[in-house]
Design a protein around this motif. Sequence first.
Motif, PDB file in Angstrom:
ATOM      1  N   ASP A  72       0.903  -1.154   0.178  1.00 51.37           N
ATOM      2  CA  ASP A  72      -0.115   0.100  -0.397  1.00 51.37           C
ATOM      3  C   ASP A  72       1.263   1.305   0.475  1.00 51.37           C
ATOM      4  O   ASP A  72       1.458   1.641   1.069  1.00 51.37           O
ATOM      5  N   LEU A  73       0.706   2.215  -0.936  1.00 49.75           N
ATOM      6  CA  LEU A  73       1.709   2.781  -1.234  1.00 49.75           C
ATOM      7  C   LEU A  73       1.496   4.570  -2.148  1.00 49.75           C
ATOM      8  O   LEU A  73       0.770   4.733  -2.502  1.00 49.75           O
ATOM      9  N   HIS A  74       1.075   4.874  -1.247  1.00 49.97           N
ATOM     10  CA  HIS A  74       0.518   6.865  -1.547  1.00 49.97           C
ATOM     11  C   HIS A  74       1.268   7.153  -2.433  1.00 49.97           C
ATOM     12  O   HIS A  74       2.901   7.183  -2.549  1.00 49.97           O
ATOM     13  N   VAL A  75       0.576   7.436  -3.057  1.00 49.17           N
ATOM     14  CA  VAL A  75       1.424   8.226  -4.750  1.00 49.17           C
ATOM     15  C   VAL A  75       2.224   9.748  -3.895  1.00 49.17           C
ATOM     16  O   VAL A  75       3.523   9.708  -4.907  1.00 49.17           O
ATOM     17  N   VAL A  76       1.451  10.753  -3.097  1.00 47.35           N
ATOM     18  CA  VAL A  76       2.343  12.090  -3.252  1.00 47.35           C
ATOM     19  C   VAL A  76       3.150  10.945  -1.861  1.00 47.35           C
ATOM     20  O   VAL A  76       4.842  12.438  -2.406  1.00 47.35           O
ATOM     21  N   PHE A  77       3.485  10.258  -1.424  1.00 51.05           N
ATOM     22  CA  PHE A  77       4.159   9.938  -0.464  1.00 51.05           C
ATOM     23  C   PHE A  77       4.896   9.283  -1.312  1.00 51.05           C
ATOM     24  O   PHE A  77       6.310   9.373  -0.972  1.00 51.05           O
ATOM     25  N   ALA A  78       5.222   7.939  -2.274  1.00 52.25           N
ATOM     26  CA  ALA A  78       6.080   8.206  -3.033  1.00 52.25           C
ATOM     27  C   ALA A  78       6.424   8.772  -4.128  1.00 52.25           C
ATOM     28  O   ALA A  78       7.944   8.920  -4.105  1.00 52.25           O
ATOM     29  N   ALA A  79       5.981  10.502  -4.226  1.00 51.11           N
ATOM     30  CA  ALA A  79       6.751  10.535  -5.442  1.00 51.11           C
ATOM     31  C   ALA A  79       7.555  11.820  -4.650  1.00 51.11           C
ATOM     32  O   ALA A  79       8.909  12.263  -4.397  1.00 51.11           O
ATOM     33  N   LEU A  80       7.425  12.427  -3.446  1.00 50.53           N
ATOM     34  CA  LEU A  80       8.447  12.676  -2.041  1.00 50.53           C
ATOM     35  C   LEU A  80       9.349  11.976  -1.741  1.00 50.53           C
ATOM     36  O   LEU A  80      10.609  12.346  -1.872  1.00 50.53           O
ATOM     37  N   ALA A  81       9.288  10.807  -1.489  1.00 51.07           N
ATOM     38  CA  ALA A  81      10.218   9.811  -0.826  1.00 51.07           C
ATOM     39  C   ALA A  81      11.088   9.534  -1.840  1.00 51.07           C
ATOM     40  O   ALA A  81      11.823   9.138  -1.898  1.00 51.07           O
ATOM     41  N   ALA A  82      11.115   9.094  -3.279  1.00 52.16           N
ATOM     42  CA  ALA A  82      11.156   9.268  -4.077  1.00 52.16           C
ATOM     43  C   ALA A  82      12.388  10.354  -4.708  1.00 52.16           C
ATOM     44  O   ALA A  82      13.614  10.106  -4.409  1.00 52.16           O
ATOM     45  N   GLY A  83      11.760  11.428  -4.761  1.00 50.05           N
ATOM     46  CA  GLY A  83      12.734  12.331  -4.756  1.00 50.05           C
ATOM     47  C   GLY A  83      13.775  12.572  -3.806  1.00 50.05           C
ATOM     48  O   GLY A  83      14.989  13.112  -3.798  1.00 50.05           O
ATOM     49  N   VAL A  84      13.302  12.372  -2.826  1.00 46.77           N
ATOM     50  CA  VAL A  84      14.622  12.528  -1.607  1.00 46.77           C
ATOM     51  C   VAL A  84      15.587  11.784  -1.487  1.00 46.77           C
ATOM     52  O   VAL A  84      16.626  11.384  -1.283  1.00 46.77           O
ATOM     53  N   THR A  85      14.978  10.451  -2.050  1.00 48.57           N
ATOM     54  CA  THR A  85      16.403   9.172  -2.108  1.00 48.57           C
ATOM     55  C   THR A  85      16.788   9.504  -3.255  1.00 48.57           C
ATOM     56  O   THR A  85      18.067   9.462  -3.056  1.00 48.57           O
TER      57      THR A  85
END
Length: 218
Positions: A122-135
Amino acid sequence: MDRPTFSGQMPTMVSFLESPTAEQHSIFDDVQGLLVGTLLVAISVQFLQAADLFTGQIAGLSLVGAKALGMSFGALFFVLNLPFYVIALVRMGLIFTLKTFAAVGLLTGWSFLLPQVMTFADLHVVFAALAAGVTAGAGLIVLFRHNATLGGVGIVAVWLQDSYGIKAGWVQLGFDVLVFALSVSFFPINAVIYSLLGAAIVNIMIATNHRRDRYIAH
């Protein structure tokens, strides 16, 4: 007996902090830097793929191409980087080119390994975008500080910053505009917007953190 005299001002803690001594990275430093940097970017790719998003640069172009052509991200990423090694060798030197080649190879390897050990129920799309950008941003900064990139536009961006003072983050952002324009044909508009958010985080992190006047060891 005469008391000793001193010329100039006494050094202070502030002066020590403001005038660090340059120190070259050891081979061990570079190896762990390449491993950590590429792993962080590979984790970023997993966030993006799980949420059906993408990013900028050659990695983003590879994600778009993988979706459009049904190819493996790792294989396409490796192939698209090949022409840029000539630029790296001519403009940045052999050591930079070898490190970049190694980093691209490591990312390709991580991209095949991580899906076997890392999934998202279960992965929220907004969190995925933020986490992807930071990592991704953190991973690229690590690679830049160890005199390497993930090839492609990153090679040109680092060369322009080191040679002409043009910030690498802004150079990459310019290329990202082209990638996102192309992506509209293959991704829903909402995915493009969320992906743009992640890419903006990456480039802002690089533009504000990758500065030779702040980090002098390489």
